[in-house]
Design an enzyme around this catalytic site. Structure first.
Site, mmCIF file in Angstrom:
data_model
loop_
_atom_site.group_PDB
_atom_site.id
_atom_site.type_symbol
_atom_site.label_atom_id
_atom_site.label_comp_id
_atom_site.label_asym_id
_atom_site.label_seq_id
_atom_site.Cartn_x
_atom_site.Cartn_y
_atom_site.Cartn_z
ATOM 1 C CB SER A 85 35.096 25.988 63.805
ATOM 2 O OG SER A 85 35.295 25.652 62.489
ATOM 3 C CE LYS A 88 32.361 26.428 60.216
ATOM 4 N NZ LYS A 88 33.686 26.341 60.514
ATOM 5 C CB SER A 143 32.676 22.374 62.248
ATOM 6 O OG SER A 143 33.240 23.661 62.553
#
Length: 450
Positions: A85, A88, A143
């Site tokens: 993640s 991101k 997340s």
């Protein structure tokens, strides 16, 4: 005729030798390793400082100064690994300023249809109306892949968002990164590096909204109607969760975990007016290790690392005037740089410098001989004309010199090997099919928020 033939060969030799240093004397790493050739070397890279943490198990890590862009220490900075993640951050760099925070959107089933099974979720539900601001809170704090996918659909769809993220990575010169999905979930060929993730964080922290989101500890998230529930940031150094103390001066940025990627984290902290960035990827053990190793590297950077001399640089985005990697300076400067490249004493002798000098001397001699032959030919032609004879034959003019094709290629130095696109780098070797490295054990793809 023999003399003309011999002189022509000399001219060719001179021209060939003169061209040689321009290609062969330039280390490929100087042109291909983003941020400096030392970042591609094996082992820990640091100079001018001691006292690095002794128990670092991460397969890749990097410490950099946010403001100057200096890389203070690194290990496997360009090693391509699954980012989880932390990718991101690139999603936010790409999309955050394209969508108005106050825009509202009623989520549909189609918005969530392609969220991967096993994803981390913030709890976005079809039929509930959210602001773009709330969806970004879901991305940064929990997340949430569900929030990412809704925002991606608002941006024009997943395919468009992935393409824009890849273009953004290229603008940032994050060339280790290959984007497959906007959420960072495990997909074949989805890779990044500690260097690239640090670029993403540095870019994001220049944006006020990005900085606010990644530094937010808690927020109220819509549950339908007038109801809300509290969400907490999964960055354990920010919140002090799971038995960790909060890190003094921490301002974000993003963590990640999947069963395939393991733990990844990029953190930023400010002390004494100085902002440091640390990225840690794939430590040996799970749990708190990614945060503990990040905290240890930050401590070093603010302490003994203050005397560190840079081993590389975080490059600037192309759109902000950054020099394009591989463009290189003018040829004359390129050969000079090769003689004093990082890791080589600038005042010392260089084999390439000797070659450059010898080739230059041969070039001058060859060119001089060719010019002398031209002058003699002109005199002979004038004499022949005065005597009523035809012009002398067999004297090549400027176009008569055979074309010399430079068949040499700049071979890459061992420390600067370019990785095949979309492939991981297990200890310097390309892994087939863009898969992550073998010791990243493939388990059922599940993602956890922290």
């Amino acid at each position: 005729m023999r003399d003309c033939s011999r002189l022509s060969r000399r001219a060719v030799l001179g021209l060939t030798a003169a061209a040689l240093p321009l290609s062969a004397a330039t280390p490929a790493s100087a042109a291909t390793v983003i941020g400096g050739e030392r970042l591609a070397r094996p082992g820990i890279q640091v100079r001018g400082a001691t006292g690095l943490p002794g128990k670092l198990t991460a397969r890749s890590w990097l410490v950099a100064d946010h403001d100057t862009g200096e890389v203070l220490a690194s290990f496997g900075a360009h090693r391509r690994l699954a980012p989880a993640s932390t990718l991101k951050m690139l999603f936010a760099d790409t999309v955050l300023q394209k969508l108005d925070r106050g825009t509202t959107h009623k989520v549909t089933d189609a918005d969530l249809a392609d969220v991967p099974a096993g994803s981390s979720l913030v709890g976005v539900k079809p039929g509930i109306t959210y602001t773009v601001h709330q969806l970004w809170q879901g991305v940064f704090l929990r997340s949430g892949n569900d929030a990412v996918h809704v925002l991606a659909h608002l941006n024009g769809g997943l395919a468009r968002t992935v393409a824009e993220m890849q273009a953004k990575a290229e603008d940032l010169q994050a060339l280790d990164t290959h984007v497959v999905s906007p959420d960072g979930f495990d997909h074949k060929g989805q890779l990044s590096s500690a260097y690239d993730l640090t670029l993403f964080a540095r870019c994001g922290l220049k944006d006020g909204d990005f900085r606010d989101y990644c530094g937010t500890r808690t927020a109220d998230f819509p549950a339908g109607g007038k109801k809300t529930f509290q969400i907490q940031n999964t960055d354990r150094l920010l919140t002090g969760a799971w038995g960790l103390d909060t890190y003094e001066g921490l301002i974000g940025v993003k963590n990640g975990y999947t069963s395939h990627a393991g733990n990844t984290f990029t953190g930023a902290a400010v002390r004494g007016g100085r902002t440091l960035l640390v990225t840690v990827m794939h430590p040996e053990s799970g749990g708190n290790s990614v945060y503990e190793e990040t905290a240890a590297l930050l401590d070093w950077g603010f302490g003994k690392g203050r005397s560190a001399q840079p081993v590389g640089m975080l490059v600037e985005p192309l759109s902000e005037g950054g020099a394009k990697a591989g463009a290189g300076p003018a040829p004359a400067r390129r050969t000079a740089q090769a003689a004093g490249a990082p890791g080589t004493a600038s005042g010392g002798s260089s084999g390439w410098g000797v070659l450059e000098g010898a080739a230059g001397a041969v070039a001058v001699l060859g060119a001089g001989a060719w010019a002398l032959r031209r002058r003699r030919a002109a005199v002979a032609a004038a004499s022949a004309s005065a005597a009523g004879k035809p012009d002398a034959k067999g004297v090549p003019d400027a176009k008569g010199v055979p074309d010399v094709k430079d068949t040499t290629t700049a071979k890459e130095l061992p420390d600067g090997k370019a990785e095949p696109d979309g492939k991981a780098e297990p200890d310097g070797k390309a892994e087939p099919d863009g898969k992550a490295e073998p010791d990243a054990k493939a388990e059922p793809d599940t993602e956890q928020p922290g």
